[in-house]
Design a protein around this motif. Sequence first.
Motif, PDB file in Angstrom:
ATOM      1  N   VAL A 106      78.844  21.239  67.482  1.00 28.49           N
ATOM      2  CA  VAL A 106      79.703  21.818  66.445  1.00 28.49           C
ATOM      3  C   VAL A 106      80.492  20.702  65.768  1.00 28.49           C
ATOM      4  N   HIS A 107      80.553  20.770  64.446  1.00 33.15           N
ATOM      5  CA  HIS A 107      81.310  19.820  63.630  1.00 33.15           C
ATOM      6  C   HIS A 107      82.381  20.593  62.866  1.00 33.15           C
ATOM      7  N   THR A 108      83.366  19.882  62.368  1.00 34.20           N
ATOM      8  CA  THR A 108      84.500  20.500  61.687  1.00 34.20           C
ATOM      9  C   THR A 108      84.662  19.906  60.296  1.00 34.20           C
ATOM     10  N   GLY A 109      85.162  20.710  59.371  1.00 34.08           N
ATOM     11  CA  GLY A 109      85.466  20.251  58.022  1.00 34.08           C
ATOM     12  C   GLY A 109      86.591  21.082  57.437  1.00 34.08           C
ATOM     13  N   ARG A 110      86.896  20.795  56.178  1.00 32.16           N
ATOM     14  CA  ARG A 110      87.919  21.556  55.457  1.00 32.16           C
ATOM     15  C   ARG A 110      87.372  21.890  54.081  1.00 32.16           C
ATOM     16  N   THR A 111      87.689  23.097  53.617  1.00 31.63           N
ATOM     17  CA  THR A 111      87.203  23.541  52.311  1.00 31.63           C
ATOM     18  C   THR A 111      88.072  24.674  51.782  1.00 31.63           C
ATOM     19  N   PRO A 112      88.188  24.789  50.465  1.00 37.28           N
ATOM     20  CA  PRO A 112      88.835  25.972  49.903  1.00 37.28           C
ATOM     21  C   PRO A 112      87.858  27.146  49.797  1.00 37.28           C
ATOM     22  N   ASP A 113      86.540  26.870  49.940  1.00 34.94           N
ATOM     23  CA  ASP A 113      85.512  27.885  49.715  1.00 34.94           C
ATOM     24  C   ASP A 113      84.416  27.754  50.774  1.00 34.94           C
ATOM     25  N   PRO A 114      84.501  28.524  51.868  1.00 28.69           N
ATOM     26  CA  PRO A 114      83.506  28.410  52.933  1.00 28.69           C
ATOM     27  C   PRO A 114      82.070  28.699  52.476  1.00 28.69           C
ATOM     28  N   ALA A 115      81.871  29.637  51.567  1.00 31.38           N
ATOM     29  CA  ALA A 115      80.514  29.927  51.089  1.00 31.38           C
ATOM     30  C   ALA A 115      79.921  28.724  50.367  1.00 31.38           C
ATOM     31  N   ALA A 116      80.741  28.035  49.569  1.00 32.03           N
ATOM     32  CA  ALA A 116      80.273  26.832  48.879  1.00 32.03           C
ATOM     33  C   ALA A 116      80.003  25.713  49.885  1.00 32.03           C
ATOM     34  N   ALA A 117      80.837  25.614  50.920  1.00 33.03           N
ATOM     35  CA  ALA A 117      80.618  24.603  51.954  1.00 33.03           C
ATOM     36  C   ALA A 117      79.300  24.863  52.675  1.00 33.03           C
ATOM     37  N   LEU A 118      78.982  26.130  52.929  1.00 25.29           N
ATOM     38  CA  LEU A 118      77.718  26.474  53.567  1.00 25.29           C
ATOM     39  C   LEU A 118      76.547  26.025  52.693  1.00 25.29           C
ATOM     40  N   GLN A 119      76.622  26.283  51.402  1.00 27.51           N
ATOM     41  CA  GLN A 119      75.538  25.854  50.508  1.00 27.51           C
ATOM     42  C   GLN A 119      75.428  24.334  50.427  1.00 27.51           C
ATOM     43  N   ARG A 120      76.571  23.647  50.412  1.00 28.17           N
ATOM     44  CA  ARG A 120      76.550  22.180  50.377  1.00 28.17           C
ATOM     45  C   ARG A 120      75.888  21.638  51.640  1.00 28.17           C
ATOM     46  N   LEU A 121      76.210  22.229  52.793  1.00 30.96           N
ATOM     47  CA  LEU A 121      75.596  21.796  54.049  1.00 30.96           C
ATOM     48  C   LEU A 121      74.099  22.099  54.061  1.00 30.96           C
ATOM     49  N   MET A 122      73.706  23.233  53.509  1.00 29.95           N
ATOM     50  CA  MET A 122      72.275  23.534  53.403  1.00 29.95           C
ATOM     51  C   MET A 122      71.589  22.474  52.544  1.00 29.95           C
ATOM     52  N   ASP A 123      72.220  22.094  51.435  1.00 27.07           N
ATOM     53  CA  ASP A 123      71.635  21.080  50.550  1.00 27.07           C
ATOM     54  C   ASP A 123      71.511  19.723  51.236  1.00 27.07           C
ATOM     55  N   THR A 124      72.524  19.343  51.992  1.00 29.13           N
ATOM     56  CA  THR A 124      72.526  17.998  52.570  1.00 29.13           C
ATOM     57  C   THR A 124      71.835  17.909  53.932  1.00 29.13           C
ATOM     58  N   MET A 125      71.831  18.994  54.698  1.00 27.79           N
ATOM     59  CA  MET A 125      71.334  18.922  56.064  1.00 27.79           C
ATOM     60  C   MET A 125      69.988  19.624  56.285  1.00 27.79           C
ATOM     61  N   VAL A 126      69.605  20.523  55.385  1.00 27.82           N
ATOM     62  CA  VAL A 126      68.404  21.332  55.618  1.00 27.82           C
ATOM     63  C   VAL A 126      67.348  21.113  54.542  1.00 27.82           C
ATOM     64  N   ARG A 127      67.731  21.264  53.298  1.00 19.47           N
ATOM     65  CA  ARG A 127      66.756  21.185  52.196  1.00 19.47           C
ATOM     66  C   ARG A 127      66.315  19.745  51.973  1.00 19.47           C
ATOM     67  N   ARG A 128      65.064  19.602  51.535  1.00 21.99           N
ATOM     68  CA  ARG A 128      64.559  18.272  51.214  1.00 21.99           C
ATOM     69  C   ARG A 128      65.313  17.738  49.997  1.00 21.99           C
ATOM     70  N   PRO A 129      65.591  16.449  50.015  1.00 28.19           N
ATOM     71  CA  PRO A 129      66.257  15.864  48.836  1.00 28.19           C
ATOM     72  C   PRO A 129      65.347  15.997  47.605  1.00 28.19           C
ATOM     73  N   ARG A 130      65.962  16.283  46.489  1.00 33.57           N
ATOM     74  CA  ARG A 130      65.204  16.396  45.240  1.00 33.57           C
ATOM     75  C   ARG A 130      65.110  15.035  44.584  1.00 33.57           C
ATOM     76  N   PRO A 131      63.937  14.709  44.034  1.00 36.86           N
ATOM     77  CA  PRO A 131      63.808  13.415  43.338  1.00 36.86           C
ATOM     78  C   PRO A 131      64.715  13.360  42.118  1.00 36.86           C
ATOM     79  N   ASN A 132      65.229  12.193  41.842  1.00 31.75           N
ATOM     80  CA  ASN A 132      66.129  12.034  40.675  1.00 31.75           C
ATOM     81  C   ASN A 132      65.356  11.974  39.392  1.00 31.75           C
TER      82      ASN A 132
END
Length: 132
Positions: A106-132
């Motif tokens: 378990v890791h900890t963070g801070r956010t004003p918007d937990p739903a947005a934090a969940l999506q950010r974590l999905m983008d950075t930790m789960v989804r494949r990086p998108r080519p630039n």
Amino acid sequence: MSGDHAYDYAIIRVVPRVERGEMINVGVVLSCPAVDFLDAGVEVDEARLRALDESLDIDAIREHLSSIPVICRGGADAGPIGSLPQRNRFHWLVSPRSTMIQMSPVHTGRTPDPAAALQRLMDTMVRRPRPN
């Protein structure tokens, strides 16, 4: 005061062959008790899993993973675990296991918007990086 709330999260991993220790991140469970938030995102990348083990039963894995968001929501659909308080459900979900579906520490963070934090974590930790 910024309006940020502390949250805890864990990465959901599939470990096709536990004895090998190879894993693919497939989701995130995030709990933010201050705003009564518990949710999970799950996305299975079949090609990545098959690269680790071609014989996997992907449908069975998807079925087991689908129970995680249901447990997050709680209630009768989540079985006996669904009647537990939200924080207890989070701790039950992230408890260590030696099965094919495991959680990170378990890791900890801070956010004003937990739903947005969940999506950010999905983008950075789960989804494949998108080519630039």
